[in-house]
Design an enzyme around this catalytic site. Structure first.
Site, PDB file in Angstrom:
ATOM      1  N   ASP A  25      54.887  35.547  54.291  1.00 50.23           N
ATOM      2  CA  ASP A  25      55.494  33.721  54.423  1.00 50.23           C
ATOM      3  C   ASP A  25      55.937  34.438  52.040  1.00 50.23           C
ATOM      4  O   ASP A  25      55.685  35.051  52.071  1.00 50.23           O
ATOM      5  CB  ASP A  25      53.947  32.801  53.743  1.00 50.23           C
ATOM      6  N   SER A  26      56.618  33.330  51.637  1.00 46.51           N
ATOM      7  CA  SER A  26      56.900  33.114  50.526  1.00 46.51           C
ATOM      8  C   SER A  26      55.993  33.412  49.914  1.00 46.51           C
ATOM      9  O   SER A  26      55.308  33.450  48.097  1.00 46.51           O
ATOM     10  CB  SER A  26      57.544  32.067  49.784  1.00 46.51           C
ATOM     11  N   TYR A  57      60.187  30.588  47.031  1.00 48.24           N
ATOM     12  CA  TYR A  57      61.598  29.998  48.156  1.00 48.24           C
ATOM     13  C   TYR A  57      62.078  28.304  48.100  1.00 48.24           C
ATOM     14  O   TYR A  57      63.928  28.449  47.899  1.00 48.24           O
ATOM     15  CB  TYR A  57      60.875  30.731  49.618  1.00 48.24           C
ATOM     16  N   GLY A  58      61.667  27.516  48.109  1.00 50.01           N
ATOM     17  CA  GLY A  58      62.234  26.175  48.573  1.00 50.01           C
ATOM     18  C   GLY A  58      63.231  26.034  47.303  1.00 50.01           C
ATOM     19  O   GLY A  58      64.541  24.883  47.908  1.00 50.01           O
ATOM     20  N   CYS A  88      57.269  30.587  57.295  1.00 46.36           N
ATOM     21  CA  CYS A  88      57.702  29.744  56.454  1.00 46.36           C
ATOM     22  C   CYS A  88      58.403  29.178  56.640  1.00 46.36           C
ATOM     23  O   CYS A  88      59.617  30.079  57.981  1.00 46.36           O
ATOM     24  CB  CYS A  88      57.908  31.301  55.127  1.00 46.36           C
ATOM     25  N   THR A  90      60.910  27.898  55.350  1.00 51.76           N
ATOM     26  CA  THR A  90      62.273  27.913  54.353  1.00 51.76           C
ATOM     27  C   THR A  90      62.758  29.043  54.788  1.00 51.76           C
ATOM     28  O   THR A  90      63.935  29.867  55.034  1.00 51.76           O
ATOM     29  CB  THR A  90      62.209  28.205  53.300  1.00 51.76           C
ATOM     30  N   CYS A 198      56.660  22.584  56.128  1.00 49.22           N
ATOM     31  CA  CYS A 198      56.624  23.447  55.091  1.00 49.22           C
ATOM     32  C   CYS A 198      55.309  24.310  55.144  1.00 49.22           C
ATOM     33  O   CYS A 198      53.753  23.429  55.108  1.00 49.22           O
ATOM     34  CB  CYS A 198      56.758  23.397  53.755  1.00 49.22           C
ATOM     35  N   THR A 199      54.657  25.200  55.776  1.00 45.41           N
ATOM     36  CA  THR A 199      53.371  25.741  55.526  1.00 45.41           C
ATOM     37  C   THR A 199      52.878  25.572  54.388  1.00 45.41           C
ATOM     38  O   THR A 199      51.364  25.493  54.754  1.00 45.41           O
ATOM     39  CB  THR A 199      53.066  27.267  55.903  1.00 45.41           C
ATOM     40  N   HIS A 200      52.734  25.243  53.055  1.00 52.71           N
ATOM     41  CA  HIS A 200      52.224  25.673  52.074  1.00 52.71           C
ATOM     42  C   HIS A 200      51.728  24.129  52.177  1.00 52.71           C
ATOM     43  O   HIS A 200      49.983  24.257  51.351  1.00 52.71           O
ATOM     44  CB  HIS A 200      53.259  25.434  50.970  1.00 52.71           C
TER      45      HIS A 200
HETATM   46  N1  DGL Z   1      55.496  27.991  52.765  1.00 45.41           N
HETATM   47  C1  DGL Z   1      57.318  28.392  53.010  1.00 45.41           C
HETATM   48  C2  DGL Z   1      58.034  26.875  54.106  1.00 45.41           C
HETATM   49  O1  DGL Z   1      56.738  26.561  55.361  1.00 45.41           O
HETATM   50  C3  DGL Z   1      58.270  27.572  51.833  1.00 45.41           C
HETATM   51  C4  DGL Z   1      57.701  27.709  50.446  1.00 45.41           C
HETATM   52  C5  DGL Z   1      58.086  28.090  49.353  1.00 45.41           C
HETATM   53  O2  DGL Z   1      58.802  27.426  48.966  1.00 45.41           O
HETATM   54  O3  DGL Z   1      58.691  29.173  48.491  1.00 45.41           O
HETATM   55  O4  DGL Z   1      58.635  26.332  53.763  1.00 45.41           O
END
Ligand code: DGL
Length: 273
Positions: A25-26, A57-58, A88, A90, A198-200
């Site tokens: 993941d990011s 990353y997004g 992730c 993204t 988004c997993t976050h």
């Molecule tokens: N966890 C990532 C997702 O599921 C994105 C997080 C980021 O923007 O870095 O999209």
């Protein structure tokens, strides 16, 4: 008697089956998917890598995210990963197709935002999809929602700032609550459900549920990804043959000395859930 060649092959296969599954993941987002993977495949070894130095990353371009994901995933495979879970949304949107072509022999599993279960959970529901700006711009989410257009209305909500808060470990408290309110409240009218795209965001599920109030269902893609990972490993005959409980290694590119503690805290919170 087995020929030396057959013996050698059997040994190689066993070593491969006992190699770890990499989860990428990011940052800490993928730690919300890891417990689902461990729950389904407790005897596997997992190596988690969060590219925190380059998060979020997004907010980047698709090309940048593809390059960063390619760098990280290529390293994980070079270090012996038998399969890679891109935990992730993204990075999945920007890089999964490219990486599957680059590594045709390695199962690469991505995230699928849970639009389908949300669309099928009611009579033409209104589904709020929380995701990063890049995931919302990318083709994958558009194509999926177009396919389900007859079943539900989708409202896409780019959640600026939320990944950064989770990366700092701020998964509860007043600051996070006001940020989630600011993002969600204007989009909630008539909503039946929320998809965590988004997993976050799964780390702030409780805050999201508090803002949404009772009666709004919340969906995420972690269970589906874990199921798909097990299916792909089994299909490739790569499930471990070890009888022991597997190990978990948490790695990141963060330069923050506190980051390992944040990772451990967030993983423990998800396991307790
Ligand atoms: N966890 C990532 C997702 O599921 C994105 C997080 C980021 O923007 O870095 O999209």
């Amino acid at each position: 008697m087995k020929s030396p060649e057959t013996k050698k092959k059997a040994k190689t296969d066993m070593r491969k089956r006992r190699n770890p599954v990499a989860v990428f993941d990011s940052g800490v987002g993928g730690l919300s998917v890891l417990p689902e993977l461990i729950g389904r495949m407790p005897r596997e070894d997992f190596v988690f890598f969060g590219d925190a130095a380059n998060a979020p990353y997004g907010e980047r371009s698709a090309e940048e995210v593809r390059r960063l994901t390619d760098d990280a995933v290529s390293r994980l495979i070079a270090n012996g990963a038998k399969a890679v879970v891109i935990a992730c949304n993204t990075a999945t949107s920007a890089a999964a197709g490219y990486l599957r072509e680059k590594f045709p022999a390695v199962p690469i599993i991505g995230m699928e935002p849970a639009l389908k279960p949300a669309a099928e959970a009611g009579d033409h529901p209104r589904v709020v999809v929380m995701a990063t700006p890049l995931t919302i711009r990318e083709e994958k989410l558009r194509a999926l929602s177009d396919k389900l257009r007859d079943k539900a209305d989708f409202v896409f909500v780019p959640c600026h700032g939320l990944v950064e808060a989770v990366e700092r470990g701020e998964v509860e408290g007043d600051g996070t609550l006001s940020l989630v309110r600011e993002i969600l409240v204007p989009r909630l009218e008539g909503a039946d459900s929320i998809v965590l795209g988004c997993t976050h965001y799964a780390h702030v599920r409780r805050v999201i549920a508090e803002v949404a109030g009772p009666g709004i269902m919340i969906f995420d893609g972690a269970g589906g990804t874990a199921r798909e990972t097990e299916r792909r490993l089994s299909e490739a005959d790569l499930l471990t043959d070890s009888e022991e409980k597997g190990g978990i290694t948490l790695l990141s590119s963060s330069r923050d000395p506190d980051y390992s503690r944040i990772m451990e805290k967030l993983l423990a919170r998800q396991v307790e859930k």
